[in-house]
Scaffold this motif. Structure first.
Motif, mmCIF file in Angstrom:
data_model
loop_
_atom_site.group_PDB
_atom_site.id
_atom_site.type_symbol
_atom_site.label_atom_id
_atom_site.label_comp_id
_atom_site.label_asym_id
_atom_site.label_seq_id
_atom_site.Cartn_x
_atom_site.Cartn_y
_atom_site.Cartn_z
ATOM 1 N N UNK A 3 22.673 15.824 -6.708
ATOM 2 C CA UNK A 3 21.889 15.307 -7.828
ATOM 3 C C UNK A 3 21.941 13.793 -7.847
ATOM 4 N N UNK A 4 21.002 13.219 -8.588
ATOM 5 C CA UNK A 4 20.974 11.783 -8.811
ATOM 6 C C UNK A 4 20.227 11.502 -10.106
ATOM 7 N N UNK A 5 20.486 10.339 -10.661
ATOM 8 C CA UNK A 5 19.820 9.928 -11.887
ATOM 9 C C UNK A 5 19.728 8.411 -11.906
ATOM 10 N N UNK A 6 18.573 7.913 -12.300
ATOM 11 C CA UNK A 6 18.354 6.476 -12.394
ATOM 12 C C UNK A 6 17.726 6.204 -13.757
ATOM 13 N N UNK A 7 18.174 5.143 -14.419
ATOM 14 C CA UNK A 7 17.539 4.761 -15.681
ATOM 15 C C UNK A 7 17.227 3.271 -15.655
ATOM 16 N N UNK A 8 16.235 2.892 -16.463
ATOM 17 C CA UNK A 8 15.781 1.496 -16.480
ATOM 18 C C UNK A 8 15.265 1.199 -17.878
ATOM 19 N N UNK A 9 15.591 0.025 -18.371
ATOM 20 C CA UNK A 9 15.020 -0.454 -19.621
ATOM 21 C C UNK A 9 13.641 -1.033 -19.306
ATOM 22 N N UNK A 91 13.672 7.460 -23.577
ATOM 23 C CA UNK A 91 14.623 7.379 -24.689
ATOM 24 C C UNK A 91 14.324 6.160 -25.558
ATOM 25 N N UNK A 92 14.643 6.262 -26.828
ATOM 26 C CA UNK A 92 14.642 5.086 -27.685
ATOM 27 C C UNK A 92 15.925 4.310 -27.418
ATOM 28 N N UNK A 93 15.912 3.033 -27.753
ATOM 29 C CA UNK A 93 17.094 2.185 -27.638
ATOM 30 C C UNK A 93 17.485 1.798 -29.064
ATOM 31 N N UNK A 94 18.713 2.100 -29.439
ATOM 32 C CA UNK A 94 19.176 1.851 -30.802
ATOM 33 C C UNK A 94 18.889 0.421 -31.241
ATOM 34 N N UNK A 95 18.247 0.297 -32.397
ATOM 35 C CA UNK A 95 17.988 -1.013 -32.975
ATOM 36 C C UNK A 95 16.835 -1.771 -32.359
ATOM 37 N N UNK A 96 16.107 -1.139 -31.434
ATOM 38 C CA UNK A 96 14.999 -1.825 -30.755
ATOM 39 C C UNK A 96 13.741 -0.972 -30.787
ATOM 40 N N UNK A 100 12.208 0.563 -24.211
ATOM 41 C CA UNK A 100 12.525 1.979 -24.042
ATOM 42 C C UNK A 100 13.414 2.115 -22.816
ATOM 43 N N UNK A 101 14.224 3.142 -22.804
ATOM 44 C CA UNK A 101 14.985 3.482 -21.602
ATOM 45 C C UNK A 101 14.307 4.691 -20.970
ATOM 46 N N UNK A 102 13.981 4.569 -19.703
ATOM 47 C CA UNK A 102 13.367 5.670 -18.978
ATOM 48 C C UNK A 102 14.398 6.190 -17.985
ATOM 49 N N UNK A 103 14.592 7.495 -18.000
ATOM 50 C CA UNK A 103 15.557 8.141 -17.114
ATOM 51 C C UNK A 103 14.812 9.151 -16.249
ATOM 52 N N UNK A 104 15.085 9.070 -14.951
ATOM 53 C CA UNK A 104 14.499 10.011 -13.994
ATOM 54 C C UNK A 104 15.666 10.626 -13.249
#
Length: 139
Positions: A3-9, A91-96, A100-104
């Motif tokens: 498995x793998x996972x990458x996230x980016x703001x 995903x939402x980012x707390x306080x912003x 957005x945070x995108x996770x794949x």
């Protein structure tokens, strides 16, 4: 199973990001690796073509508009894996409200190759895709 996972703001609201990437046939709108997508079976299956002309066929497994995510399986592809299931999530980012945070993420069974080799392959695809998505909202 590997498995793998990458996230980016990404510099856009979660809804703006989802509006671009949330359609199952929307990959050509933001992912340079996939210049062509044809929706099949009422949009539940997509036939993708990469720049080399390779065909990738994927089936939508789950879709949640309210929570901004979908999961899919690869049915046919030139990748050395079986049992591939992936999820794309915003995903939402707390306080912003402006980012957005995108996770794949994905999990798969390597087919006659090392786990690390296919993890590196999909990590690269996901990272390059999310970098392109970031650039689309930075332009």
């Amino acid at each position: 199973m590997a498995s793998t996972s990458v996230s980016r703001i990404v510099p856009a609201s979660p809804q703006q990001v989802w509006n671009l990437i949330g359609g199952f046939d929307a990959l050509p709108d933001w992912l340079p690796y996939i210049p062509e997508c044809t929706a099949l079976e009422g949009g539940r299956v997509r036939r993708l073509t990469n720049p080399d002309g390779d065909v990738i066929i994927e089936r939508l497994l789950s879709f949640n508009e309210a929570e901004r995510h979908y999961s899919y399986a690869i049915l046919e592809a030139p990748f050395p894996v079986t049992d591939y299931i992936s999820t794309l999530r915003v995903h939402t980012v707390d306080g912003r409200d402006d980012v957005a945070e995108v996770q794949w993420s994905g999990r798969f069974t390597p087919d006659n190759v090392a786990d690390a080799e296919v993890e590196e392959l999909f990590t690269g695809i996901y990272r390059n895709g999310l970098d392109a998505l970031h650039q689309a909202f930075s332009a």
